[in-house]
Scaffold this motif. Structure first.
Motif, PDB file in Angstrom:
ATOM      1  N   ASN A  31     -19.029  20.384   7.754  1.00 14.50           N
ATOM      2  CA  ASN A  31     -18.731  19.225   8.605  1.00 14.50           C
ATOM      3  C   ASN A  31     -19.988  18.511   9.103  1.00 14.50           C
ATOM      4  O   ASN A  31     -19.998  17.970  10.216  1.00 14.50           O
ATOM      5  N   HIS A  32     -21.045  18.522   8.300  1.00 11.47           N
ATOM      6  CA  HIS A  32     -22.293  17.933   8.792  1.00 11.47           C
ATOM      7  C   HIS A  32     -23.141  17.283   7.693  1.00 11.47           C
ATOM      8  O   HIS A  32     -23.226  16.077   7.632  1.00 11.47           O
ATOM      9  N   GLY A  33     -23.764  18.044   6.807  1.00 10.18           N
ATOM     10  CA  GLY A  33     -24.670  17.447   5.816  1.00 10.18           C
ATOM     11  C   GLY A  33     -25.365  18.505   4.987  1.00 10.18           C
ATOM     12  O   GLY A  33     -24.754  19.514   4.622  1.00 10.18           O
ATOM     13  N   HIS A  61     -27.633  13.541   5.579  1.00  9.72           N
ATOM     14  CA  HIS A  61     -26.179  13.524   5.389  1.00  9.72           C
ATOM     15  C   HIS A  61     -25.833  12.781   4.096  1.00  9.72           C
ATOM     16  O   HIS A  61     -25.191  11.735   4.136  1.00  9.72           O
ATOM     17  N   PRO A  62     -26.261  13.278   2.939  1.00  5.27           N
ATOM     18  CA  PRO A  62     -25.953  12.559   1.682  1.00  5.27           C
ATOM     19  C   PRO A  62     -24.443  12.590   1.414  1.00  5.27           C
ATOM     20  O   PRO A  62     -23.826  13.664   1.498  1.00  5.27           O
ATOM     21  N   PRO A  63     -23.830  11.453   1.142  1.00  2.77           N
ATOM     22  CA  PRO A  63     -22.360  11.359   1.174  1.00  2.77           C
ATOM     23  C   PRO A  63     -21.608  12.313   0.235  1.00  2.77           C
ATOM     24  O   PRO A  63     -20.585  12.861   0.632  1.00  2.77           O
ATOM     25  N   HIS A  64     -22.085  12.510  -0.987  1.00  2.44           N
ATOM     26  CA  HIS A  64     -21.304  13.324  -1.923  1.00  2.44           C
ATOM     27  C   HIS A  64     -21.376  14.811  -1.564  1.00  2.44           C
ATOM     28  O   HIS A  64     -20.377  15.520  -1.594  1.00  2.44           O
ATOM     29  N   ALA A  65     -22.568  15.273  -1.210  1.00  2.00           N
ATOM     30  CA  ALA A  65     -22.696  16.672  -0.786  1.00  2.00           C
ATOM     31  C   ALA A  65     -21.968  16.884   0.537  1.00  2.00           C
ATOM     32  O   ALA A  65     -21.353  17.936   0.763  1.00  2.00           O
ATOM     33  N   THR A  66     -22.007  15.861   1.407  1.00  2.00           N
ATOM     34  CA  THR A  66     -21.339  15.993   2.702  1.00  2.00           C
ATOM     35  C   THR A  66     -19.810  15.992   2.526  1.00  2.00           C
ATOM     36  O   THR A  66     -19.092  16.585   3.333  1.00  2.00           O
ATOM     37  N   ALA A  67     -19.318  15.374   1.451  1.00  2.00           N
ATOM     38  CA  ALA A  67     -17.875  15.465   1.161  1.00  2.00           C
ATOM     39  C   ALA A  67     -17.475  16.927   0.937  1.00  2.00           C
ATOM     40  O   ALA A  67     -16.445  17.390   1.432  1.00  2.00           O
ATOM     41  N   PHE A  68     -18.311  17.681   0.222  1.00  2.00           N
ATOM     42  CA  PHE A  68     -18.051  19.118   0.033  1.00  2.00           C
ATOM     43  C   PHE A  68     -18.103  19.838   1.387  1.00  2.00           C
ATOM     44  O   PHE A  68     -17.335  20.771   1.643  1.00  2.00           O
ATOM     45  N   ALA A  69     -19.035  19.392   2.242  1.00  2.00           N
ATOM     46  CA  ALA A  69     -19.184  20.007   3.574  1.00  2.00           C
ATOM     47  C   ALA A  69     -17.935  19.775   4.424  1.00  2.00           C
ATOM     48  O   ALA A  69     -17.548  20.630   5.221  1.00  2.00           O
ATOM     49  N   ILE A  70     -17.314  18.622   4.256  1.00  2.00           N
ATOM     50  CA  ILE A  70     -16.144  18.263   5.072  1.00  2.00           C
ATOM     51  C   ILE A  70     -14.902  19.036   4.639  1.00  2.00           C
ATOM     52  O   ILE A  70     -14.135  19.504   5.473  1.00  2.00           O
ATOM     53  N   VAL A  71     -14.729  19.190   3.328  1.00  2.00           N
ATOM     54  CA  VAL A  71     -13.526  19.916   2.875  1.00  2.00           C
ATOM     55  C   VAL A  71     -13.764  21.429   2.757  1.00  2.00           C
ATOM     56  O   VAL A  71     -12.860  22.171   2.386  1.00  2.00           O
ATOM     57  N   HIS A  72     -14.962  21.882   3.103  1.00  2.00           N
ATOM     58  CA  HIS A  72     -15.344  23.306   2.996  1.00  2.00           C
ATOM     59  C   HIS A  72     -15.155  23.819   1.573  1.00  2.00           C
ATOM     60  O   HIS A  72     -14.694  24.945   1.364  1.00  2.00           O
ATOM     61  N   GLU A  73     -15.513  22.999   0.610  1.00  2.00           N
ATOM     62  CA  GLU A  73     -15.427  23.400  -0.798  1.00  2.00           C
ATOM     63  C   GLU A  73     -16.811  23.890  -1.230  1.00  2.00           C
ATOM     64  O   GLU A  73     -17.771  23.106  -1.223  1.00  2.00           O
ATOM     65  N   PRO A  74     -16.946  25.165  -1.593  1.00  2.00           N
ATOM     66  CA  PRO A  74     -18.268  25.620  -2.049  1.00  2.00           C
ATOM     67  C   PRO A  74     -18.685  24.879  -3.326  1.00  2.00           C
ATOM     68  O   PRO A  74     -17.836  24.582  -4.170  1.00  2.00           O
ATOM     69  N   VAL A  75     -19.952  24.588  -3.463  1.00  2.00           N
ATOM     70  CA  VAL A  75     -20.458  23.915  -4.667  1.00  2.00           C
ATOM     71  C   VAL A  75     -20.380  24.916  -5.820  1.00  2.00           C
ATOM     72  O   VAL A  75     -20.947  26.010  -5.729  1.00  2.00           O
ATOM     73  N   PRO A  76     -19.649  24.589  -6.907  1.00  2.00           N
ATOM     74  CA  PRO A  76     -19.533  25.551  -8.003  1.00  2.00           C
ATOM     75  C   PRO A  76     -20.856  25.734  -8.751  1.00  2.00           C
ATOM     76  O   PRO A  76     -21.680  24.822  -8.785  1.00  2.00           O
ATOM     77  N   LYS A  77     -21.051  26.915  -9.326  1.00  2.00           N
ATOM     78  CA  LYS A  77     -22.248  27.150 -10.138  1.00  2.00           C
ATOM     79  C   LYS A  77     -21.840  27.255 -11.605  1.00  2.00           C
ATOM     80  O   LYS A  77     -20.659  27.179 -11.945  1.00  2.00           O
ATOM     81  N   CYS A  78     -22.842  27.432 -12.485  1.00  2.00           N
ATOM     82  CA  CYS A  78     -22.617  27.612 -13.922  1.00  2.00           C
ATOM     83  C   CYS A  78     -21.984  26.389 -14.575  1.00  2.00           C
ATOM     84  O   CYS A  78     -21.089  26.509 -15.428  1.00  2.00           O
ATOM     85  N   ILE A  79     -22.427  25.204 -14.158  1.00  2.00           N
ATOM     86  CA  ILE A  79     -21.925  23.977 -14.790  1.00  2.00           C
ATOM     87  C   ILE A  79     -23.068  23.154 -15.385  1.00  2.00           C
ATOM     88  O   ILE A  79     -23.035  22.800 -16.559  1.00  2.00           O
ATOM     89  N   LEU A  80     -24.100  22.855 -14.594  1.00  2.00           N
ATOM     90  CA  LEU A  80     -25.217  22.028 -15.086  1.00  2.00           C
ATOM     91  C   LEU A  80     -26.514  22.849 -15.119  1.00  2.00           C
ATOM     92  O   LEU A  80     -26.879  23.447 -14.109  1.00  2.00           O
ATOM     93  N   PRO A  81     -27.210  22.847 -16.281  1.00  2.00           N
ATOM     94  CA  PRO A  81     -28.402  23.698 -16.404  1.00  2.00           C
ATOM     95  C   PRO A  81     -29.476  23.423 -15.353  1.00  2.00           C
ATOM     96  O   PRO A  81     -30.045  24.350 -14.785  1.00  2.00           O
TER      97      PRO A  81
END
Ligand SMILES: [Zn+2]
Length: 312
Positions: free
Chosen positions: A157-159, A97-117
């Motif tokens: 809502n998990h990790g 349950h890493p906190p920053h990735a789990t923040a995306f899990a909580i708000v149901h925000e997909p992780v964007p692509k095409c930003i960091l190589p």
């Protein structure tokens, strides 16, 4: 596949790192390694992953029945086994349950692509998987549609869960997703998100291909490169909505993805184009090689200027 002794050492080391990084509070998280076709070494339930001893680990069969170990196996073994069943190539799974990735899990925000190589090369598009009650078979099945086309998923809502042919790479990918999510949260507070262009992402995909790393975008429509989710067909029941990080361009795909060979730009890595770099089996060496190649593509650093852990 590694032997049981090596697997015990690796699981304990990964557990220690997960706990130290705050990815698994209290007794959270679970780790497993395939040690034989139908035998899996896994962490016990109710034990902090930061302080495990080799004898604390359990062995289960492909149905999740415990066949060795004093302590009771993790309650999440079904999740691990559904991934191993889906791909013979997977030999290690990390759930936490890493906190920053789990923040995306909580708000149901997909992780964007095409930003960091490096995220494009190591992870590709990261799916956001629908919620089910942890520990259930329904929960274990949620990740199955994504196992072949990704190596890391955000669980609503998990990790997170990461899987790979070796455990250390699954662990490194867990570090990468949480670091990336942290950077995204910081960057959004600071200013405008700048996306890489189609040409730049095409070059990264060409590099991935040379390194033998699968990315489903190699076989999909142009609009899937950055503009649309490659998982949209699997998102019928649970459709995450990019509110914080809208994709860089609005474009419409037909909805059915032609699995044809994508035309990729030529990438000049300063060596004969016909000679692909040989892929090391050691995950730390692989991280270093890929980081070097990415930086060469971007022209920021000379080869050899990358630290052994892939940092620069
Ligand atoms: Zn969990």
């Amino acid at each position: 596949m590694i032997n049981e002794w090596q697997a015990r050492q690796q699981i304990i080391e990964v557990g220690r790192r997960l706990y130290q990084k705050g990815f698994a509070a209290a007794n959270d998280g679970n780790i497993s390694v395939r040690i034989d076709e139908d035998r899996f070494l896994c962490t016990p339930t109710g034990v902090s992953k930061g302080f495990m001893k080799p004898e604390d680990l359990c062995i289960v069969d492909g149905q999740g029945n415990q066949v060795a170990g004093e302590k009771k196996r993790t309650s999440e073994i079904k999740l691990h086994l559904s991934i191993y069943r889906t791909s013979d190539e997977v030999n290690g799974v990390v759930h936490c349950h890493p906190p920053h990735a789990t923040a995306f899990a909580i708000v149901h925000e997909p992780v964007p692509k095409c930003i960091l190589p490096e995220v494009e090369v190591f992870l590709g598009e990261v799916p956001l998987v629908k919620y089910e009650t942890p520990g259930t078979q329904d929960f274990a099945e949620t990740v199955v549609p994504y196992v072949h086309d990704s190596n890391t998923a955000i669980l609503a809502n998990h990790g997170t869960v990461a899987w790979h042919k070796d455990l250390m790479t699954a662990y490194f990918n867990t570090e990468i997703i949480d670091a990336y999510c942290r950077m995204l949260i910081l960057a959004r507070q600071l200013g405008t998100i700048n996306y890489l262009g189609e040409r730049q992402v095409g070059e990264l995909l060409a590099l991935k291909k040379r390194l033998g790393i699968h990315d489903p975008r190699l076989e999909m429509d142009d609009c899937d490169l950055c503009g649309n989710s490659i998982f949209r067909e699997g998102y019928t029941e649970f459709a995450p909505d990019n509110k914080a990080f809208p994709p860089p361009e609005a474009c419409s795909c037909s909805g059915t993805s032609p699995r044809a060979e994508r035309k990729l730009p030529e990438v000049d890595l300063g060596s004969p184009a016909t000679t692909a770099p040989s892929v090391p089996s050691d995950p730390e060496a692989l991280v270093k090689l890929i980081t070097e190649q990415v930086m060469k593509v971007l022209g920021n650093l000379p080869a050899g200027a990358v630290g052994a852990n892939g940092s620069y």
